[in-house]
Enzyme design. Structure first.
Site, PDB file in Angstrom:
ATOM      1  CE  LYS A 249     -45.126  38.790  55.921  1.00 60.13           C
ATOM      2  NZ  LYS A 249     -46.141  37.799  55.320  1.00 60.13           N
TER       3      LYS A 249
ATOM      4  CG  ASN B 201     -33.575  42.598  55.866  1.00 57.50           C
ATOM      5  OD1 ASN B 201     -32.604  42.183  56.218  1.00 57.50           O
ATOM      6  ND2 ASN B 201     -34.769  42.040  55.406  1.00 57.50           N
TER       7      ASN B 201
ATOM      8  CE1 TYR C  88     -49.769  32.816  51.416  1.00 58.62           C
ATOM      9  CE2 TYR C  88     -49.695  35.470  51.699  1.00 58.62           C
ATOM     10  CZ  TYR C  88     -50.268  34.043  51.473  1.00 58.62           C
ATOM     11  OH  TYR C  88     -51.507  34.408  51.181  1.00 58.62           O
TER      12      TYR C  88
ATOM     13  CB  SER D 195     -46.341  47.196  49.381  1.00 55.40           C
ATOM     14  OG  SER D 195     -47.454  47.353  50.094  1.00 55.40           O
TER      15      SER D 195
ATOM     16  CE1 TYR E 276     -42.932  45.824  53.958  1.00 50.54           C
ATOM     17  CE2 TYR E 276     -44.860  46.921  53.609  1.00 50.54           C
ATOM     18  CZ  TYR E 276     -43.906  46.049  53.317  1.00 50.54           C
ATOM     19  OH  TYR E 276     -44.246  45.047  52.201  1.00 50.54           O
TER      20      TYR E 276
ATOM     21  CE  LYS F 240     -41.626  45.849  50.370  1.00 51.26           C
ATOM     22  NZ  LYS F 240     -41.022  44.768  49.723  1.00 51.26           N
TER      23      LYS F 240
ATOM     24  CG  LEU G 295     -59.071  40.284  58.145  1.00 46.64           C
ATOM     25  CD1 LEU G 295     -59.625  40.659  59.612  1.00 46.64           C
ATOM     26  CD2 LEU G 295     -59.677  41.214  57.046  1.00 46.64           C
TER      27      LEU G 295
HETATM   28  P1  NAD Z   1     -42.139  36.462  54.084  1.00 47.82           P
HETATM   29  O1  NAD Z   1     -41.837  36.974  55.319  1.00 47.82           O
HETATM   30  O2  NAD Z   1     -43.159  35.314  54.178  1.00 47.82           O
HETATM   31  O3  NAD Z   1     -41.250  36.249  52.855  1.00 47.82           O
HETATM   32  C1  NAD Z   1     -40.067  37.017  52.845  1.00 47.82           C
HETATM   33  C2  NAD Z   1     -38.875  36.092  52.993  1.00 47.82           C
HETATM   34  O4  NAD Z   1     -37.570  36.846  52.910  1.00 47.82           O
HETATM   35  C3  NAD Z   1     -38.953  34.998  54.123  1.00 47.82           C
HETATM   36  O5  NAD Z   1     -38.662  33.910  53.859  1.00 47.82           O
HETATM   37  C4  NAD Z   1     -37.601  35.688  54.975  1.00 47.82           C
HETATM   38  O6  NAD Z   1     -36.981  34.501  55.440  1.00 47.82           O
HETATM   39  C5  NAD Z   1     -36.775  36.208  53.987  1.00 47.82           C
HETATM   40  N1  NAD Z   1     -35.628  37.222  53.969  1.00 47.82           N
HETATM   41  C6  NAD Z   1     -35.860  38.552  54.811  1.00 47.82           C
HETATM   42  N2  NAD Z   1     -34.823  39.052  54.971  1.00 47.82           N
HETATM   43  C7  NAD Z   1     -34.091  38.430  54.406  1.00 47.82           C
HETATM   44  C8  NAD Z   1     -32.560  38.769  53.803  1.00 47.82           C
HETATM   45  N3  NAD Z   1     -32.125  39.871  54.301  1.00 47.82           N
HETATM   46  N4  NAD Z   1     -31.838  37.697  53.198  1.00 47.82           N
HETATM   47  C9  NAD Z   1     -32.374  36.651  52.738  1.00 47.82           C
HETATM   48  N5  NAD Z   1     -33.879  36.347  52.967  1.00 47.82           N
HETATM   49  C10 NAD Z   1     -34.445  37.308  53.850  1.00 47.82           C
HETATM   50  O7  NAD Z   1     -43.177  37.714  53.463  1.00 47.82           O
HETATM   51  P2  NAD Z   1     -44.141  37.474  52.114  1.00 47.82           P
HETATM   52  O8  NAD Z   1     -45.510  38.078  52.771  1.00 47.82           O
HETATM   53  O9  NAD Z   1     -44.044  36.325  51.352  1.00 47.82           O
HETATM   54  O10 NAD Z   1     -43.670  38.957  51.476  1.00 47.82           O
HETATM   55  C11 NAD Z   1     -42.701  38.825  50.269  1.00 47.82           C
HETATM   56  C12 NAD Z   1     -42.332  40.105  49.992  1.00 47.82           C
HETATM   57  O11 NAD Z   1     -43.617  40.874  49.157  1.00 47.82           O
HETATM   58  C13 NAD Z   1     -41.885  41.086  51.055  1.00 47.82           C
HETATM   59  O12 NAD Z   1     -40.630  41.891  50.349  1.00 47.82           O
HETATM   60  C14 NAD Z   1     -42.994  41.921  51.230  1.00 47.82           C
HETATM   61  O13 NAD Z   1     -42.419  43.313  51.701  1.00 47.82           O
HETATM   62  C15 NAD Z   1     -43.716  42.206  49.937  1.00 47.82           C
HETATM   63  N6  NAD Z   1     -45.209  42.209  50.155  1.00 47.82           N
HETATM   64  C16 NAD Z   1     -45.985  41.565  50.961  1.00 47.82           C
HETATM   65  C17 NAD Z   1     -47.185  41.768  51.071  1.00 47.82           C
HETATM   66  C18 NAD Z   1     -48.185  41.002  52.069  1.00 47.82           C
HETATM   67  O14 NAD Z   1     -49.115  41.393  52.396  1.00 47.82           O
HETATM   68  N7  NAD Z   1     -47.724  39.630  52.504  1.00 47.82           N
HETATM   69  C19 NAD Z   1     -47.876  42.646  50.481  1.00 47.82           C
HETATM   70  C20 NAD Z   1     -47.202  43.681  49.729  1.00 47.82           C
HETATM   71  C21 NAD Z   1     -45.607  43.332  49.503  1.00 47.82           C
HETATM   72  C1  WQD Z   2     -56.594  44.382  56.360  1.00 45.59           C
HETATM   73  C2  WQD Z   2     -57.656  45.006  57.276  1.00 45.59           C
HETATM   74  C3  WQD Z   2     -57.213  46.425  59.415  1.00 45.59           C
HETATM   75  C4  WQD Z   2     -56.100  42.756  61.675  1.00 45.59           C
HETATM   76  C5  WQD Z   2     -50.800  45.654  55.216  1.00 45.59           C
HETATM   77  C6  WQD Z   2     -49.825  46.425  54.860  1.00 45.59           C
HETATM   78  C7  WQD Z   2     -49.428  46.616  53.401  1.00 45.59           C
HETATM   79  C8  WQD Z   2     -49.379  45.273  52.947  1.00 45.59           C
HETATM   80  C9  WQD Z   2     -50.340  44.218  53.174  1.00 45.59           C
HETATM   81  C10 WQD Z   2     -47.003  44.613  52.976  1.00 45.59           C
HETATM   82  C11 WQD Z   2     -57.584  46.570  57.713  1.00 45.59           C
HETATM   83  C12 WQD Z   2     -58.200  45.133  59.332  1.00 45.59           C
HETATM   84  C13 WQD Z   2     -56.534  43.552  60.578  1.00 45.59           C
HETATM   85  C14 WQD Z   2     -57.084  42.533  62.731  1.00 45.59           C
HETATM   86  C15 WQD Z   2     -58.723  43.900  61.617  1.00 45.59           C
HETATM   87  N1  WQD Z   2     -48.270  44.358  53.262  1.00 45.59           N
HETATM   88  N2  WQD Z   2     -57.734  44.237  60.506  1.00 45.59           N
HETATM   89  N3  WQD Z   2     -58.142  43.086  62.718  1.00 45.59           N
HETATM   90  O1  WQD Z   2     -53.183  46.877  56.734  1.00 45.59           O
HETATM   91  O2  WQD Z   2     -54.358  46.586  54.573  1.00 45.59           O
HETATM   92  O3  WQD Z   2     -51.980  46.004  54.815  1.00 45.59           O
HETATM   93  O4  WQD Z   2     -50.684  44.313  54.609  1.00 45.59           O
HETATM   94  O5  WQD Z   2     -46.846  45.166  51.896  1.00 45.59           O
HETATM   95  O6  WQD Z   2     -48.477  47.386  53.313  1.00 45.59           O
HETATM   96  O7  WQD Z   2     -49.972  47.655  55.634  1.00 45.59           O
HETATM   97  O8  WQD Z   2     -53.629  44.568  56.070  1.00 45.59           O
HETATM   98  O9  WQD Z   2     -54.251  42.657  56.929  1.00 45.59           O
HETATM   99  O10 WQD Z   2     -53.082  43.921  58.300  1.00 45.59           O
HETATM  100  O11 WQD Z   2     -55.548  44.512  57.428  1.00 45.59           O
HETATM  101  O12 WQD Z   2     -59.752  44.497  61.728  1.00 45.59           O
HETATM  102  O13 WQD Z   2     -56.789  41.662  63.487  1.00 45.59           O
HETATM  103  O14 WQD Z   2     -58.313  44.236  58.341  1.00 45.59           O
HETATM  104  O15 WQD Z   2     -57.772  47.362  60.052  1.00 45.59           O
HETATM  105  O16 WQD Z   2     -58.646  47.268  57.580  1.00 45.59           O
HETATM  106  P1  WQD Z   2     -53.199  46.275  55.539  1.00 45.59           P
HETATM  107  P2  WQD Z   2     -54.057  43.874  57.245  1.00 45.59           P
END
Ligand code: NAD
Ligand code: WQD
Length: 339
Positions: free
Chosen positions: A85, A100, A12, A125, A150, A154, A201
């Site tokens: 994630k 991982n 993403y 994060s 998770y 981080k 969400l």
């Molecule tokens: P995502 O799952 O869409 O992207 C992660 C990608 O990594 C995927 O394409 C997956 O196929 C690939 N992948 C996973 N393990 C792998 C491995 N061992 N080797 C090669 N490829 C691998 O997730 P995203 O939302 O795009 O998140 C990207 C990064 O940002 C992640 O590290 C996630 O923890 C971090 N992050 C995401 C969020 C969020 O809410 N989306 C928030 C904070 C941090």
């Molecule tokens: C947002 C708000 C839920 C789903 C997570 C990870 C964080 C980061 C981002 C990776 C909260 C509420 C959610 C639903 C709801 N990811 N909610 N109904 O929990 O803030 O963060 O994703 O690093 O580390 O913890 O994000 O989108 O899950 O929730 O009411 O079906 O929406 O309770 O208040 P969150 P979220």
């Protein structure tokens, strides 16, 4: 041309960042094992940018495969998204997450050092602040004790990378602490495509709106917030992608090694109900919901103090709530079943 290796680049946030890199004139090499993504995202990115991406389907844990990539491609810097994630899944499968996310990053850093590649942007994060810190979160606060495996991965990776920088005077790292990324590219061609029932969400709201789910469960309305629902700092994925380019440019111009963390958020908290109402208003679609019990592990409210990224990197957000909602809906309605 500056060549950037993007791990997890088919995912993403990765796919949006690859698009921004191509548009800015970087060469891009993606390594992704496709465990949570489709290669179609990169096909679409190539079309949008009118430029090619070099793609390797490989696992970052596979050091041999990674070494081949570093030998064949002329890599100048790495943006490291690859990882697992899902917070809930990490409680069920902690070892998969430590392996991982932590072991995978250690392997990547080893290969980088072995090949003299010293600049790394890491996807951290806001969860690293844990529950001990008061919002708005600021980088001078200590790392907390994240509630999930998770979140622990981080925090651990941030510490590991700081130690690597301390031991290797050439090594430069930016730990980017994302708040809650939502939205999609303005084209509607790339976006978030979760497997199964969305945990987060925004994709859940979008799937209710498109008719794939009956109604949203709002997890708790008795929090000490203005409307009782949790507040988060939602950031448009395109603004987030731009933050990576600013961090990369900053790293590349540092004369010697460095290790810094940056919050990437808007600084504006929004409640769950504000997101639901905003989505209804800007998409024109109803989003039926019901109030459900609190979800374990949720904090009432957190948001970023994003002033360091502004001062040091020159990064600010440009997208509005309307952009986040309209772009999410464009992606979801044009791609009801994802890629
Ligand atoms: P995502 O799952 O869409 O992207 C992660 C990608 O990594 C995927 O394409 C997956 O196929 C690939 N992948 C996973 N393990 C792998 C491995 N061992 N080797 C090669 N490829 C691998 O997730 P995203 O939302 O795009 O998140 C990207 C990064 O940002 C992640 O590290 C996630 O923890 C971090 N992050 C995401 C969020 C969020 O809410 N989306 C928030 C904070 C941090
Ligand atoms: C947002 C708000 C839920 C789903 C997570 C990870 C964080 C980061 C981002 C990776 C909260 C509420 C959610 C639903 C709801 N990811 N909610 N109904 O929990 O803030 O963060 O994703 O690093 O580390 O913890 O994000 O989108 O899950 O929730 O009411 O079906 O929406 O309770 O208040 P969150 P979220």
């Amino acid at each position: 041309m500056t060549n950037v290796l993007v791990t997890g680049g088919a995912g993403y946030i990765g796919s949006h960042t690859v698009l921004a890199l191509l548009n800015a004139g970087y060469g891009v090499v993606v390594v992704d094992n496709l465990c949570n993504a489709s290669k179609e995202s990169l096909v679409r990115v190539e079309k949008l940018a009118g430029k090619p991406v070099t793609f390797y389907q490989a696992d970052i844990l596979d050091k041999q495969a990674m070494a081949c990539v570093f030998v064949r491609e002329n890599i100048d810097a790495v943006i490291h998204f690859a990882g697992l994630k899902a917070v809930g899944e990490s409680v069920q499968k902690p070892l998969a997450y430590y392996k991982n996310n932590v072991q995978g990053t250690v392997a990547l850093a080893e290969v980088m050092l072995e090949h003299g590649v010293n600049s790394l942007v890491f996807s951290s994060s806001a969860t690293v602040y844990g529950e001990a810190n008061e919002p708005p979160y600021v980088e001078t606060q200590p790392l907390g004790n994240p509630a999930s495996p998770y979140g622990q991965t981080k925090a651990m990776v941030e510490k590991i990378l700081m130690d690597v920088a301390r031991a290797n005077p050439e090594f430069k790292v930016a730990n980017l602490r994302y708040f809650n990324p939502i939205g999609a590219d303005v084209s509607g061609d790339i976006g978030e495509d979760p497997n199964g029932i969305p945990n987060n969400l925004m994709p859940f709201v979008a799937q209710v709106a498109v008719g794939k789910r009956d109604k949203l469960a709002v997890f708790g309305d008795d929090y000490p917030t203005k409307d009782g629902t949790c507040q988060r700092d939602y950031i448009h994925v395109t603004d987030l992608a731009d933050g990576h380019l600013d961090a990369l440019a900053w790293l590349l111009k540092q004369p010697s090694g460095c290790a810094e963390a940056f919050n990437l958020g808007t600084g504006e908290p929004l409640s769950v109900l504000e997101i639901v109402k905003g989505f209804e208003q800007y998409s024109g679609q109803p989003v039926p919901y019901e109030i459900a019990p609190r979800r374990e592990g949720d904090l009432a409210a957190f948001w970023a103090d994003a002033s360091k990224a502004k001062q040091v990197l020159g990064w600010t957000t440009n997208k509005s709530l309307q952009d986040m909602m309209v772009d999410t809906w464009r992606w979801q309605s044009q791609n009801p079943d994802g890629y």
